[in-house]
Design a protein around this motif. Structure first.
Motif, PDB file in Angstrom:
ATOM      1  N   ASN A   1       2.215 -14.400   7.484  1.00 39.94           N
ATOM      2  CA  ASN A   1       1.915 -15.732   6.997  1.00 39.94           C
ATOM      3  C   ASN A   1       0.822 -16.633   8.268  1.00 39.94           C
ATOM      4  O   ASN A   1       1.770 -17.215   9.103  1.00 39.94           O
ATOM      5  N   CYS A   2       0.166 -17.006   8.101  1.00 36.35           N
ATOM      6  CA  CYS A   2      -0.756 -17.807   9.408  1.00 36.35           C
ATOM      7  C   CYS A   2      -1.539 -19.210   8.701  1.00 36.35           C
ATOM      8  O   CYS A   2      -2.107 -19.405   7.882  1.00 36.35           O
ATOM      9  N   ASN A   3      -0.887 -20.638   9.216  1.00 37.82           N
ATOM     10  CA  ASN A   3      -1.040 -21.429   8.364  1.00 37.82           C
ATOM     11  C   ASN A   3      -2.289 -21.946  10.080  1.00 37.82           C
ATOM     12  O   ASN A   3      -1.467 -22.295  11.200  1.00 37.82           O
TER      13      ASN A   3
ATOM     14  N   GLU B   1       5.030  -9.679   4.933  1.00 42.00           N
ATOM     15  CA  GLU B   1       4.097  -9.913   5.624  1.00 42.00           C
ATOM     16  C   GLU B   1       3.299 -11.283   5.980  1.00 42.00           C
ATOM     17  O   GLU B   1       4.816 -11.810   6.575  1.00 42.00           O
TER      18      GLU B   1
ATOM     19  N   TYR C   1       6.190 -14.609   9.366  1.00 39.83           N
ATOM     20  CA  TYR C   1       6.582 -12.846   8.790  1.00 39.83           C
ATOM     21  C   TYR C   1       7.433 -13.558   7.799  1.00 39.83           C
ATOM     22  O   TYR C   1       8.848 -13.913   7.941  1.00 39.83           O
ATOM     23  N   SER C   2       7.869 -13.144   6.519  1.00 37.21           N
ATOM     24  CA  SER C   2       8.343 -13.145   5.372  1.00 37.21           C
ATOM     25  C   SER C   2       8.492 -11.531   4.513  1.00 37.21           C
ATOM     26  O   SER C   2       7.252 -10.721   4.427  1.00 37.21           O
TER      27      SER C   2
END
Length: 311
Positions: free
Chosen positions: A265-267, A263, A276-277
């Motif tokens: 992840n956008c902060n 997935e 991504y993780s």
């Protein structure tokens, strides 16, 4: 149980990077060049290809001649497995032109579909841009006369869905956020194909952030392809149960198997980072896969089943 051992399925992937080459894009092109040498190997290593391989190519686009551009789409680069060769394709890009706000994204996405895909390869397209395409009702947009009349926002979306091509859009912010419809349109389009929309901020250290965004985008697409292909027949056999029930059942099966997916992840606040993780498959991911499978199982079949399920 559908398919064979889920941990022993050879996967080949063909990836097309469709890069905006208009005037504002030079920093992102520079970051992409830095990304290639270090991260192409990372994609092959981290994606679950199980003996398969990955090929890559670059397509560039600007706008139509009415906007003063000498070319609209550059589509001559072949697929390659070599990171050095891929960097040469990026090295040839120079940002220039673009005319008005919307650009020739539809033309470039159409060119990507006509790539020399391998018959057995999973198709992945990564669009990197900071603007809207012509034709999605942006204020003041006029579709250029040289744009093919049959190539519309609706037709390109349908072509991606029915050809099982996963699209991820990397939207360069804050420029892309100034458009009224672009982010919403790209988000919906990518989701329909089992892809995702990734907002990419511009800041110091941008090459590392760009690298994570692009690697994560490819890994995300590979995971969706892998699950969709393995479970497609099972989903279609259960079609009369409805999307929600199928999603719940399939998600339970995948969780029980220990299925994991990448997935992104956008902060967009504070440090404006992209990561991504790898983690347990989400229900949202499964729902997206089920929806695509049910609606676009065969572009030549009747739409009666889709009408029954979707209303």
């Amino acid at each position: 149980m559908p398919g064979s051992n889920p941990n022993n399925q050879l996967i080949n992937i063909d990836v097309v990077f469709v890069h905006d080459a208009t005037g504002s894009q030079q920093p992102y092109i520079d970051d992409a060049r830095k990304f290639v040498l270090d991260n192409i190997a990372a994609i092959s290593r981290k994606a679950r290809l199980d003996g398969g391989n990955a090929r890559f190519r670059v397509i560039a686009f600007r706008d139509h001649r009415e906007q003063g551009d000498l070319w609209t789409v550059q589509d001559s680069n072949p697929f390659t497995e070599d990171a050095v060769e891929l960097k040469k394709q990026l090295d040839a890009l120079e940002a220039s032109g673009g005319g008005d706000g919307p650009e020739a994204q539809l033309d470039a996405l159409d060119a990507a579909l006509r790539s020399s895909w391998r018959r057995d390869a999973k198709r992945i397209v990564i669009l990197i841009t900071d603007s809207a395409p012509h034709g999605i009702q942006e204020p003041g947009d006029v579709v250029p006369g040289s744009h093919p009349s049959a190539l519309t926002p609706d037709s390109i979306r349908e072509s991606y869905k029915t050809s099982k091509t996963v699209l991820t859009v990397v939207g360069c912010s804050p420029e892309i956020d100034s458009y009224k419809n672009a982010v919403k349109w790209y988000t919906e389009f990518s989701k329909e194909t089992m892809g995702t929309y990734v907002p990419l901020p511009r800041k110091a250290g941008g090459a590392a952030i760009t690298g994570r965004a692009l690697v994560g985008s490819v890994l995300h697409a590979v995971d969706s392809h892998r699950i969709a292909d393995r479970w497609e027949d099972w989903v279609l056999d259960k079609a009369s149960s409805g999307q929600d029930a199928i999603t719940t059942d399939l998600h339970s099966k995948l969780v029980a198997e220990g299925e994991q997916c990448h997935e992104i992840n956008c902060n967009e606040h504070g440090d404006h980072d992209v990561q991504y993780s790898l983690g347990p498959v989400s229900r949202a991911r499964v729902d997206n896969i089920v929806a695509r499978t049910l609606r676009y199982r065969d572009p030549n079949e009747s739409s009666q089943l889709a009408d029954l399920i979707w209303g």
